[in-house]
Each structure stands twice: as structure tokens, then as C-alpha cells.
Design a protein around this motif. Structure first.
Motif, short mmCIF file in Angstrom:
data_model
loop_
_atom_site.label_atom_id
_atom_site.label_comp_id
_atom_site.label_asym_id
_atom_site.label_seq_id
_atom_site.Cartn_x
_atom_site.Cartn_y
_atom_site.Cartn_z
N ARG A 48 1.39 -6.49 -10.18
CA ARG A 48 0.70 -5.24 -10.76
C ARG A 48 1.36 -4.18 -10.35
NH1 ARG A 48 -4.52 -2.35 -9.57
NH2 ARG A 48 -4.92 -3.66 -7.78
N ARG B 48 0.89 -1.21 0.05
CA ARG B 48 0.06 0.13 0.10
C ARG B 48 0.95 1.25 0.03
NH1 ARG B 48 -3.78 2.71 4.11
NH2 ARG B 48 -2.84 1.35 5.57
N PRO C 121 -4.75 1.46 -5.07
CA PRO C 121 -5.34 0.55 -4.38
C PRO C 121 -6.98 0.28 -4.82
CG PRO C 121 -4.19 1.83 -3.18
CD PRO C 121 -4.01 2.50 -4.41
N ARG C 122 -7.52 -0.91 -4.64
CA ARG C 122 -8.82 -1.38 -5.25
C ARG C 122 -9.90 -0.93 -4.02
NH1 ARG C 122 -8.09 -6.03 -6.29
NH2 ARG C 122 -9.14 -6.98 -4.41
N PRO C 123 -10.69 -0.07 -4.03
CA PRO C 123 -11.63 0.02 -3.09
C PRO C 123 -12.54 -1.41 -2.60
CG PRO C 123 -11.74 1.78 -4.57
CD PRO C 123 -11.20 0.61 -5.27
N ARG C 124 -12.71 -1.49 -1.48
CA ARG C 124 -13.65 -2.84 -1.29
C ARG C 124 -15.03 -2.34 -1.30
NH1 ARG C 124 -10.85 -6.46 1.88
NH2 ARG C 124 -8.74 -5.71 2.93
N VAL D 255 -9.51 -0.03 1.27
CA VAL D 255 -9.00 -0.24 0.33
C VAL D 255 -8.05 -1.68 0.25
CG1 VAL D 255 -8.72 2.08 -0.57
CG2 VAL D 255 -6.89 1.15 0.86
N PRO E 32 -2.59 -3.20 -4.36
CA PRO E 32 -2.33 -3.97 -5.67
C PRO E 32 -1.34 -5.11 -5.16
CG PRO E 32 -1.28 -2.08 -5.78
CD PRO E 32 -2.27 -1.83 -4.76
N ALA F 179 -3.89 3.27 -12.82
CA ALA F 179 -4.88 2.24 -12.95
C ALA F 179 -4.11 0.78 -12.31
CB ALA F 179 -5.45 1.85 -14.31
#
Length: 260
Positions: A201, A63, A116-119, A194, A197, A112
């Protein structure tokens, strides 16, 4: 220990100070002012290598690297936007447009990949929204005021020079504040909001950001040196420095476990 040395130690990342802060303070206190250059170099080194900070888990390290990648991407975008405002610091015609569009595309792809990917939960969405409002309210308001003034029908040429300068300065301040505050959103939200990745990635994203910075920096610097444009040369050098930051991050990522 002197006030200067104590203030310098406080500039280290929190994770570093929690683990080694007392040891650094003892060493700085014994060396006196001679420790200041080493402290400054250590501060810069630590902030440029978030992957090596003490961490509770590999996910926390990823992160931090993701936040670093977003920071690099926004800094490169800001420099590229500044260069685009100075046409004399860039190649002319279709070459200029192709290079800058290509770099912008790479930056978007890099963001992209590293973001980080939101939960997918309402709580995570509310947390992200709250941090975004707190961090971006000021630059958004300032930028909105500038846009309203520019589109209010006031003749820019007829406006007082002081007003034109103030509006232009406010616009760049708004952009700079936005670029600074966006990474702070991801440092503020926790793992409950979040998902960082994976290592693969992250590597792909940082490589993409490095390619964007290197391409844009080399192009702008080469053309600026040929025509001796000081601003363009500074922008090109800045982008190449960001490429170096990406290279250092890639070296740090080699020590992270390959989590998908």
C-alpha cells in the motif's frame, strides 16, 4: 568540535544520532570547518530517506515512510493551492481546471493509501485527538480569525493596504502551519494508536503522489516558462522536486519486506 559542527550534527534525525552521532561528531571534530558541507549534505540525505534510518522493527520504518508521504502530499497541495491563487501561472480555461482537479484527486488517493490506520480503540482515538488539538490549535485559530475578518462585511478595497496584506499573510501562514503540523501528529503518536500501512500500500500511495506531483509540476512549469511567470516556474520546479523525493522513497521501499 566547533559550535557550528555540533549544531549541524543535532539536525540529524534522532534515530541516526543515537546510532552514529558520536562517530559523526568525532569525524567532524577532526576535519574542522571542512566537514560542514558534508554534514549539511548528510542531513538533507537522511531526512529525505526515512526508510533507511535505524529502526526497531519494519513497522517503524513503514510508519516513517508513511509520514514522509503525508508530508510530500501536503507540500504538493500547498504549492498547488498557491498556484491556483495565481491564474496567470496556470493553463487557461478547462485545461487548467482538469489538470488541477486531476492532481488534487491523485493527492487525496495517495494520502488515503499512505496514511496510518487508527486502531479501533477509545484510547487510540483519545491519543489522536489530543495530538490533533495540540498541533492544529494555532493554525485553526489563525485561519478562523482570517475567515471571520473576510466575511465580516468589511470592504476589502476600502481597507488599509497594511490590513489587507496582514490578513492575506495570516491566511498563508495558517495553511503552512497546518501542512507542517499534520505530519507531526503521526510522528508523535505511537504504535498503540496507529497501524502503519503495508509495504504494498505504501508503494501504491507513493507512486500516486509521484504521479500527482509530476503532472502538476510539468504542467505549471511548462506554461510558466512559456509566459515567463517566475512564481509559477518556482511552483512547478518545487512540485518536480517532490516527485524526485517520491522516486527516492520508492527505491528505499524495495529493501523493505513485503508486509500486507
Amino acid at each position: 568540535m566547533s559550535v557550528v559542527a555540533r549544531s549541524l550534527v543535532r539536525l540529524y534525525p534522532d534515530a541516526f544520532r543515537e546510532r552514529w552521532g558520536s562517530m559523526v561528531e568525532d569525524e567532524a571534530g577532526g576535519a574542522g570547518w571542512k566537514s560542514w558541507p558534508n554534514l549539511i549534505a548528510g542531513i538533507a540525505d537522511m531526512w529525505l530517506h526515512p526508510a533507511v534510518w535505524p529502526a526497531d522493527s519494519p513497522a517503524q520504518r513503514r510508519r516513517r515512510v508513511a509520514t514522509m508521504g503525508i508530508t510530500v502530499a501536503l507540500a504538493a497541495w500547498f504549492l498547488g493551492h498557491l498556484a491556483a491563487e495565481r491564474a496567470d501561472s496556470l493553463p487557461a480555461g478547462g485545461v487548467r481546471e482538469a489538470v488541477m482537479q486531476g492532481c488534487t484527486t491523485l493527492l487525496l488517493v495517495g494520502i488515503a493509501l499512505v496514511a496510518p490506520r487508527p486502531r479501533p480503540t477509545p484510547g487510540a482515538a483519545l491519543t489522536l485527538l489530543g495530538w490533533a488539538v495540540r498541533r492544529l490549535a494555532a493554525p485553526t485559530l489563525l485561519g478562523t480569525v482570517v475567515v471571520i475578518l473576510v466575511h465580516s462585511g468589511v470592504d476589502a478595497d476600502a481597507s488599509p493596504p497594511t490590513l489587507r496584506t496582514a490578513v492575506l499573510a495570516a491566511w498563508w501562514v495558517a495553511l503552512a502551519l497546518g501542512a507542517i503540523q499534520i505530519p507531526r501528529i503521526f510522528t508523535g503518536v505511537g504504535a498503540d494508536a496507529v497501524v502503519p500501512p503495508g509495504t504494498g500500500r505504501l508503494r501504491a500511495g507513493v507512486w500516486t503522489l509521484a504521479a500527482a506531483s509530476a503532472t502538476g509540476g510539468a504542467t505549471i512549469l511548462g506554461v510558466s516558462l512559456n509566459g515567463f511567470h517566475l512564481l509559477g516556474a518556482g511552483i512547478g520546479a518545487g512540485l518536480l522536486l517532490l516527485t524526485g523525493v517520491c522516486a527516492g522513497t520508492l527505491r528505499d521501499l524495495r529493501d523493505l519486506p513485503p508486509v500486507s
